[in-house]
Design a protein around this motif. Structure first.
Motif, PDB file in Angstrom:
ATOM      1  N   SER A  26      -8.173  34.043  19.830  1.00 54.65           N
ATOM      2  CA  SER A  26      -7.502  33.304  18.758  1.00 54.65           C
ATOM      3  C   SER A  26      -6.491  34.189  18.057  1.00 54.65           C
ATOM      4  O   SER A  26      -6.648  35.394  17.990  1.00 54.65           O
ATOM      5  CB  SER A  26      -8.528  32.833  17.721  1.00 54.65           C
ATOM      6  N   PRO A  27      -5.424  33.564  17.495  1.00 53.39           N
ATOM      7  CA  PRO A  27      -4.507  34.365  16.703  1.00 53.39           C
ATOM      8  C   PRO A  27      -5.187  34.820  15.430  1.00 53.39           C
ATOM      9  O   PRO A  27      -6.139  34.200  14.963  1.00 53.39           O
ATOM     10  CB  PRO A  27      -3.365  33.396  16.397  1.00 53.39           C
ATOM     11  N   ARG A  28      -4.691  35.887  14.896  1.00 59.05           N
ATOM     12  CA  ARG A  28      -5.269  36.372  13.644  1.00 59.05           C
ATOM     13  C   ARG A  28      -5.016  35.344  12.555  1.00 59.05           C
ATOM     14  O   ARG A  28      -3.928  34.822  12.429  1.00 59.05           O
ATOM     15  CB  ARG A  28      -4.634  37.703  13.273  1.00 59.05           C
ATOM     16  N   MET A  29      -6.024  35.081  11.786  1.00 68.11           N
ATOM     17  CA  MET A  29      -5.907  34.066  10.736  1.00 68.11           C
ATOM     18  C   MET A  29      -5.512  34.759   9.434  1.00 68.11           C
ATOM     19  O   MET A  29      -6.347  35.174   8.656  1.00 68.11           O
ATOM     20  CB  MET A  29      -7.227  33.301  10.577  1.00 68.11           C
ATOM     21  N   PHE A  30      -4.216  34.893   9.249  1.00 70.95           N
ATOM     22  CA  PHE A  30      -3.690  35.553   8.069  1.00 70.95           C
ATOM     23  C   PHE A  30      -3.517  34.554   6.948  1.00 70.95           C
ATOM     24  O   PHE A  30      -3.233  33.397   7.172  1.00 70.95           O
ATOM     25  CB  PHE A  30      -2.329  36.186   8.352  1.00 70.95           C
ATOM     26  N   THR A  31      -3.643  35.034   5.755  1.00 72.65           N
ATOM     27  CA  THR A  31      -3.245  34.249   4.599  1.00 72.65           C
ATOM     28  C   THR A  31      -2.191  35.052   3.862  1.00 72.65           C
ATOM     29  O   THR A  31      -2.294  36.270   3.727  1.00 72.65           O
ATOM     30  CB  THR A  31      -4.432  33.895   3.686  1.00 72.65           C
ATOM     31  N   TYR A  32      -1.169  34.390   3.466  1.00 76.50           N
ATOM     32  CA  TYR A  32      -0.058  35.036   2.778  1.00 76.50           C
ATOM     33  C   TYR A  32      -0.021  34.625   1.305  1.00 76.50           C
ATOM     34  O   TYR A  32       0.931  34.945   0.613  1.00 76.50           O
ATOM     35  CB  TYR A  32       1.258  34.666   3.469  1.00 76.50           C
ATOM     36  N   GLY A  34       0.066  34.346  -2.453  1.00 77.43           N
ATOM     37  CA  GLY A  34       0.340  35.339  -3.474  1.00 77.43           C
ATOM     38  C   GLY A  34       1.443  36.318  -3.115  1.00 77.43           C
ATOM     39  O   GLY A  34       1.969  36.998  -3.990  1.00 77.43           O
ATOM     40  N   ASP A  35       1.813  36.422  -1.833  1.00 80.43           N
ATOM     41  CA  ASP A  35       2.919  37.302  -1.446  1.00 80.43           C
ATOM     42  C   ASP A  35       4.220  36.746  -2.024  1.00 80.43           C
ATOM     43  O   ASP A  35       4.377  35.536  -2.189  1.00 80.43           O
ATOM     44  CB  ASP A  35       3.057  37.375   0.080  1.00 80.43           C
ATOM     45  N   LYS A  36       5.164  37.632  -2.276  1.00 83.86           N
ATOM     46  CA  LYS A  36       6.470  37.211  -2.783  1.00 83.86           C
ATOM     47  C   LYS A  36       7.518  37.440  -1.709  1.00 83.86           C
ATOM     48  O   LYS A  36       7.648  38.537  -1.182  1.00 83.86           O
ATOM     49  CB  LYS A  36       6.852  37.973  -4.053  1.00 83.86           C
ATOM     50  N   ILE A  37       8.253  36.397  -1.391  1.00 84.69           N
ATOM     51  CA  ILE A  37       9.330  36.469  -0.405  1.00 84.69           C
ATOM     52  C   ILE A  37      10.597  36.836  -1.164  1.00 84.69           C
ATOM     53  O   ILE A  37      11.139  36.035  -1.922  1.00 84.69           O
ATOM     54  CB  ILE A  37       9.517  35.131   0.341  1.00 84.69           C
ATOM     55  N   THR A  38      11.067  38.052  -0.989  1.00 79.46           N
ATOM     56  CA  THR A  38      12.210  38.547  -1.749  1.00 79.46           C
ATOM     57  C   THR A  38      13.536  38.310  -1.049  1.00 79.46           C
ATOM     58  O   THR A  38      14.577  38.303  -1.698  1.00 79.46           O
ATOM     59  CB  THR A  38      12.049  40.057  -2.018  1.00 79.46           C
ATOM     60  N   GLN A  39      13.525  38.123   0.251  1.00 74.59           N
ATOM     61  CA  GLN A  39      14.758  37.916   0.999  1.00 74.59           C
ATOM     62  C   GLN A  39      15.160  36.445   0.932  1.00 74.59           C
ATOM     63  O   GLN A  39      14.590  35.605   1.613  1.00 74.59           O
ATOM     64  CB  GLN A  39      14.573  38.360   2.450  1.00 74.59           C
ATOM     65  N   LYS A  40      16.155  36.141   0.116  1.00 75.06           N
ATOM     66  CA  LYS A  40      16.560  34.748  -0.077  1.00 75.06           C
ATOM     67  C   LYS A  40      17.085  34.109   1.194  1.00 75.06           C
ATOM     68  O   LYS A  40      16.960  32.912   1.385  1.00 75.06           O
ATOM     69  CB  LYS A  40      17.574  34.644  -1.203  1.00 75.06           C
ATOM     70  N   ASN A  41      17.681  34.912   2.092  1.00 74.30           N
ATOM     71  CA  ASN A  41      18.197  34.339   3.333  1.00 74.30           C
ATOM     72  C   ASN A  41      17.076  33.885   4.270  1.00 74.30           C
ATOM     73  O   ASN A  41      17.339  33.210   5.262  1.00 74.30           O
ATOM     74  CB  ASN A  41      19.110  35.332   4.058  1.00 74.30           C
ATOM     75  N   LEU A  42      15.834  34.239   3.979  1.00 71.76           N
ATOM     76  CA  LEU A  42      14.702  33.812   4.792  1.00 71.76           C
ATOM     77  C   LEU A  42      13.943  32.642   4.160  1.00 71.76           C
ATOM     78  O   LEU A  42      12.909  32.224   4.671  1.00 71.76           O
ATOM     79  CB  LEU A  42      13.752  34.982   5.038  1.00 71.76           C
ATOM     80  N   ARG A  43      14.467  32.122   3.049  1.00 71.40           N
ATOM     81  CA  ARG A  43      13.872  30.970   2.389  1.00 71.40           C
ATOM     82  C   ARG A  43      14.706  29.732   2.682  1.00 71.40           C
ATOM     83  O   ARG A  43      15.928  29.787   2.690  1.00 71.40           O
ATOM     84  CB  ARG A  43      13.828  31.164   0.880  1.00 71.40           C
ATOM     85  N   VAL A  44      14.031  28.616   2.915  1.00 72.70           N
ATOM     86  CA  VAL A  44      14.695  27.348   3.193  1.00 72.70           C
ATOM     87  C   VAL A  44      14.338  26.381   2.072  1.00 72.70           C
ATOM     88  O   VAL A  44      13.165  26.084   1.857  1.00 72.70           O
ATOM     89  CB  VAL A  44      14.242  26.773   4.550  1.00 72.70           C
ATOM     90  N   LEU A  45      15.361  25.905   1.357  1.00 72.21           N
ATOM     91  CA  LEU A  45      15.160  24.939   0.282  1.00 72.21           C
ATOM     92  C   LEU A  45      14.771  23.595   0.881  1.00 72.21           C
ATOM     93  O   LEU A  45      15.449  23.093   1.791  1.00 72.21           O
ATOM     94  CB  LEU A  45      16.437  24.799  -0.544  1.00 72.21           C
ATOM     95  N   ILE A 160       4.621  41.864  18.509  1.00 68.09           N
ATOM     96  CA  ILE A 160       5.640  41.462  17.548  1.00 68.09           C
ATOM     97  C   ILE A 160       4.947  40.917  16.315  1.00 68.09           C
ATOM     98  O   ILE A 160       3.850  40.364  16.392  1.00 68.09           O
ATOM     99  CB  ILE A 160       6.620  40.410  18.121  1.00 68.09           C
ATOM    100  N   TRP A 161       5.552  41.103  15.155  1.00 64.09           N
ATOM    101  CA  TRP A 161       5.016  40.526  13.929  1.00 64.09           C
ATOM    102  C   TRP A 161       6.128  40.501  12.902  1.00 64.09           C
ATOM    103  O   TRP A 161       7.066  41.277  12.956  1.00 64.09           O
ATOM    104  CB  TRP A 161       3.810  41.276  13.399  1.00 64.09           C
ATOM    105  N   PHE A 162       6.021  39.572  11.978  1.00 66.85           N
ATOM    106  CA  PHE A 162       6.993  39.490  10.907  1.00 66.85           C
ATOM    107  C   PHE A 162       6.367  38.785   9.709  1.00 66.85           C
ATOM    108  O   PHE A 162       5.774  37.728   9.849  1.00 66.85           O
ATOM    109  CB  PHE A 162       8.241  38.723  11.341  1.00 66.85           C
ATOM    110  N   SER A 163       6.494  39.396   8.576  1.00 61.18           N
ATOM    111  CA  SER A 163       6.146  38.792   7.304  1.00 61.18           C
ATOM    112  C   SER A 163       7.318  39.069   6.373  1.00 61.18           C
ATOM    113  O   SER A 163       7.625  40.225   6.126  1.00 61.18           O
ATOM    114  CB  SER A 163       4.872  39.404   6.740  1.00 61.18           C
ATOM    115  N   PRO A 164       8.006  38.032   5.888  1.00 61.56           N
ATOM    116  CA  PRO A 164       9.175  38.264   5.061  1.00 61.56           C
ATOM    117  C   PRO A 164       8.877  39.015   3.765  1.00 61.56           C
ATOM    118  O   PRO A 164       9.768  39.602   3.174  1.00 61.56           O
ATOM    119  CB  PRO A 164       9.724  36.875   4.767  1.00 61.56           C
ATOM    120  N   SER A 165       7.642  39.061   3.353  1.00 61.76           N
ATOM    121  CA  SER A 165       7.315  39.775   2.125  1.00 61.76           C
ATOM    122  C   SER A 165       7.073  41.264   2.367  1.00 61.76           C
ATOM    123  O   SER A 165       7.026  42.038   1.450  1.00 61.76           O
ATOM    124  CB  SER A 165       6.088  39.160   1.456  1.00 61.76           C
ATOM    125  N   LYS A 166       6.890  41.644   3.636  1.00 62.96           N
ATOM    126  CA  LYS A 166       6.556  43.037   3.925  1.00 62.96           C
ATOM    127  C   LYS A 166       7.573  43.680   4.873  1.00 62.96           C
ATOM    128  O   LYS A 166       7.313  44.704   5.454  1.00 62.96           O
ATOM    129  CB  LYS A 166       5.166  43.098   4.541  1.00 62.96           C
TER     130      LYS A 166
END
Length: 167
Positions: A26-32, A34-45, A160-166
């Motif tokens: 199984s994929p790792r069951m992450f919870t994000y 409370g994390d803060k996404i600081t990169q505005k270009n990675l946020r979708v309104l 591969i991994w990506f978390s916009p907050s980290k």
């Protein structure tokens, strides 16, 4: 030792072994939360109506479309590897892609697993399609994505991994 005790031990070992195998596949069951996404270009309104877009990093591209209702989001799309990742690896060993629900300040309210190789065991080829209906957490204003996985090819494997907050 009595035969009944042996059966109990054997059943316990079998259950523990099965749990280990399931958790490894199984994929790792992450919870994000409370994390803060600081990169505005990675946020979708989020907007009403039928919406389409592309979200990408150096490794992965997510072409998505969604339609919001007052309480849910019909979310569909295609995930593709980019650049050398698309030519150097021919198989996804494990991949979990998460949709992150954010408030106005970019704080993750909740996340939902939108794609997992565990949910699509015969669909571990590239590109990967997904479709889900997801409840929208109260206070959601924007979305983003995160992922975690392992690729395989003739030259070996790569994580591969990506978390916009980290990042």
């Amino acid at each position: 030792m009595r035969y009944r005790d042996f059966q109990y031990i054997r059943a316990t070992v079998f259950v523990m072994l099965a749990a280990c195998i399931v958790s490894a596949c199984s994929p790792r069951m992450f919870t994000y939360k409370g994390d803060k996404i600081t990169q505005k270009n990675l946020r979708v309104l989020l907007k009403d109506g039928d919406q389409k877009g592309v979200w990408k990093t150096d490794e992965l591209s997510i072409r998505y479309q969604y339609q919001m209702t007052p309480e849910t989001m019909n979310f569909a799309g295609t995930i593709e590897l980019l650049g050398g990742f698309s030519t150097g690896f021919d198989r996804i060993v494990r991949l979990g892609v998460y949709l992150l629900f954010l408030d106005n300040q970019g704080i993750v309210i909740d996340n939902a697993l939108i794609y997992s190789t565990a949910n699509y065991p015969t669909h571990n080829t590239i590109p990967m399609d997904f479709e889900k209906t997801i409840p929208i957490p109260e206070g959601t204003r924007t979305i983003s994505f995160a992922y975690d996985g392992d690729l395989a090819g003739l030259g070996g494997g790569y994580s591969i991994w990506f978390s916009p907050s980290k990042s």
